[in-house]
Design an enzyme around this catalytic site. Structure first.
Site, mmCIF file in Angstrom:
data_model
loop_
_atom_site.group_PDB
_atom_site.id
_atom_site.type_symbol
_atom_site.label_atom_id
_atom_site.label_comp_id
_atom_site.label_asym_id
_atom_site.label_seq_id
_atom_site.Cartn_x
_atom_site.Cartn_y
_atom_site.Cartn_z
ATOM 1 C CG PHE A 87 -8.506 13.130 32.609
ATOM 2 C CD1 PHE A 87 -8.407 11.773 32.343
ATOM 3 C CD2 PHE A 87 -8.166 13.586 33.887
ATOM 4 C CE1 PHE A 87 -7.975 10.879 33.317
ATOM 5 C CE2 PHE A 87 -7.743 12.703 34.876
ATOM 6 C CZ PHE A 87 -7.641 11.350 34.593
ATOM 7 N N GLY A 88 -5.581 14.467 31.453
ATOM 8 C CA GLY A 88 -4.340 13.753 31.148
ATOM 9 C C GLY A 88 -4.103 12.640 32.151
ATOM 10 C CE1 TYR A 89 -5.994 9.072 28.980
ATOM 11 C CE2 TYR A 89 -4.479 7.248 29.368
ATOM 12 C CZ TYR A 89 -5.346 7.948 28.526
ATOM 13 O OH TYR A 89 -5.547 7.502 27.239
ATOM 14 N N GLY A 90 -1.462 10.101 31.178
ATOM 15 C CA GLY A 90 -0.196 9.464 30.741
ATOM 16 C C GLY A 90 0.847 10.558 30.644
ATOM 17 C CD GLU B 171 -2.292 12.249 23.303
ATOM 18 O OE1 GLU B 171 -1.064 12.276 23.377
ATOM 19 O OE2 GLU B 171 -2.991 11.505 23.987
HETATM 20 N N1 LIG Z 1 -3.831 10.421 26.346
HETATM 21 C C1 LIG Z 1 -2.973 9.981 27.427
HETATM 22 C C2 LIG Z 1 -1.705 9.382 26.880
HETATM 23 C C3 LIG Z 1 -1.046 10.352 26.029
HETATM 24 C C4 LIG Z 1 0.252 9.836 25.594
HETATM 25 O O1 LIG Z 1 1.033 9.424 26.419
HETATM 26 N N2 LIG Z 1 0.433 9.849 24.292
HETATM 27 C C5 LIG Z 1 1.735 9.474 23.878
HETATM 28 C C6 LIG Z 1 1.722 8.641 22.666
HETATM 29 S S1 LIG Z 1 0.750 9.237 21.391
HETATM 30 C C7 LIG Z 1 2.523 10.771 23.770
HETATM 31 O O2 LIG Z 1 1.972 11.808 23.506
HETATM 32 N N3 LIG Z 1 3.748 10.694 24.046
HETATM 33 C C8 LIG Z 1 4.581 11.875 24.062
HETATM 34 C C9 LIG Z 1 5.820 11.439 24.789
HETATM 35 O O3 LIG Z 1 5.905 10.228 24.994
HETATM 36 O O4 LIG Z 1 6.630 12.297 25.171
HETATM 37 C C10 LIG Z 1 -2.727 11.136 28.362
HETATM 38 O O5 LIG Z 1 -3.721 11.795 28.609
HETATM 39 O O6 LIG Z 1 -1.636 11.391 28.874
#
Ligand SMILES: N[C@@H](CCC(=O)N[C@@H](CS)C(=O)NCC(=O)O)C(=O)O
Length: 280
Positions: free
Chosen positions: A56-59, A132
């Site tokens: 599941f992705g939410y960011g 992650e």
């Molecule tokens: N786990 C969340 C958040 C993942 C996330 O945004 N992680 C960041 C920080 S570790 C990342 O991978 N960033 C890559 C980017 O910002 O392009 C998701 O499911 O999307």
């Protein structure tokens, strides 16, 4: 806004894992484990492939998965809300000026919309472990994912199925915790890192929600997006200077394209329609 999750119209009798008598590791009172059994809502050959799991992705995963997947389905998880309370020094910030990225915070009434990816084999999970966990301080939890639309006779046919989620808890070294929307927005506008500007992270996630799940409203995300845009305007920072490349195209919800076979009998039942405006 009082959000009501979509009801699954095709599987009214789907076995619903009601969450009352199981905890997040899926154990219930009589010792069964939800995640050990077939996933509800996904037919056997889809959900119980020995080497496939759903993430599941939410960011950033919503608009930049970065790994191979065979399916992407929009939907939500329960019991969590999305918050920009996780610091980041390796993607959207530096050790001197950490950025802020999304994580999930437990909230019994909470719902978080995003998308689930079906991944097979180890390479995607190895990649996510690095991106992650190693670089971001996230850990994994298991929970259940509710597809936005379930389609009878497809591999997304029930109310919910297990997903793996990467979440940053308040125990990790990069945790920043709660702050006002304006302070978080200020920090985001002032941060960038090896993966790009922190503004890009917020705006591309907001765009995903508006374009792919327009019925859902995430007050925290959208208030943060507005605050970030206001600061960019005040400082006359052009969007193109912070937005990076256009996100890759992601084919989502292919199960919704399954058309019911139209038979002659079916089409012959279509009632006569009159084009009143042309009186024919
Ligand atoms: N786990 C969340 C958040 C993942 C996330 O945004 N992680 C960041 C920080 S570790 C990342 O991978 N960033 C890559 C980017 O910002 O392009 C998701 O499911 O999307």
């Amino acid at each position: 806004m009082d959000y009501q999750p979509f009801r699954n119209i095709f599987a009214p009798n789907a076995v619903v894992y009601d969450g009352d008598d199981e905890d997040f590791n899926g154990n219930n009172d009589n010792g069964d484990n939800y995640f050990a059994n077939n996933a509800f809502g996904v037919n056997n050959n889809a959900a119980t492939d020995a080497t496939s799991v759903w993430v599941f992705g939410y960011g950033s995963l919503c608009w930049y998965p970065g790994f191979q997947y065979s399916k992407c389905v929009t939907g939500y998880i329960r019991g969590y809300v999305r918050r920009f309370w996780q610091g980041n020094t390796t993607h959207r910030g530096t050790p001197e000026k950490p950025g802020r990225v999304a994580t999930l915070v437990e909230d019994k009434e909470g719902i978080t919309w995003g998308c689930a990816y079906k991944v097979t084999g180890d390479s995607a999970l190895e990649y996510l472990k690095q991106r992650e966990c190693t670089l971001g301080g996230y850990v994994t939890i298991d929970t259940k994912f509710f597809p936005r639309v379930a389609v009878e006779n497809s591999d997304i046919c029930g109310e919910a199925f297990p997903v793996l989620v990467y979440i940053a808890t308040d125990k990790n070294a990069h945790w920043l915790g709660e702050n006002s929307i304006s302070s978080i927005a200020q920090q985001i506008v002032d941060s960038s890192g090896p993966s790009g500007h922190n503004v890009e992270y917020v705006l591309k996630l907001a765009n995903f929600m508006k374009e792919e799940i327009s019925e859902a409203y995430d007050e925290h995300l959208f208030c943060l997006e507005k605050s970030v845009r206001d600061i960019l305007d005040e400082r006359k920072i052009p969007l193109r200077s912070v937005m990076g490349a256009a996100p890759q195209r992601i084919r989502r919800d292919s199960h919704e394209e399954i058309q019911r076979p139209t038979t002659f009998e079916f089409t012959s039942r279509v009632p006569e329609t009159r084009l009143r405006c042309l009186n024919i």
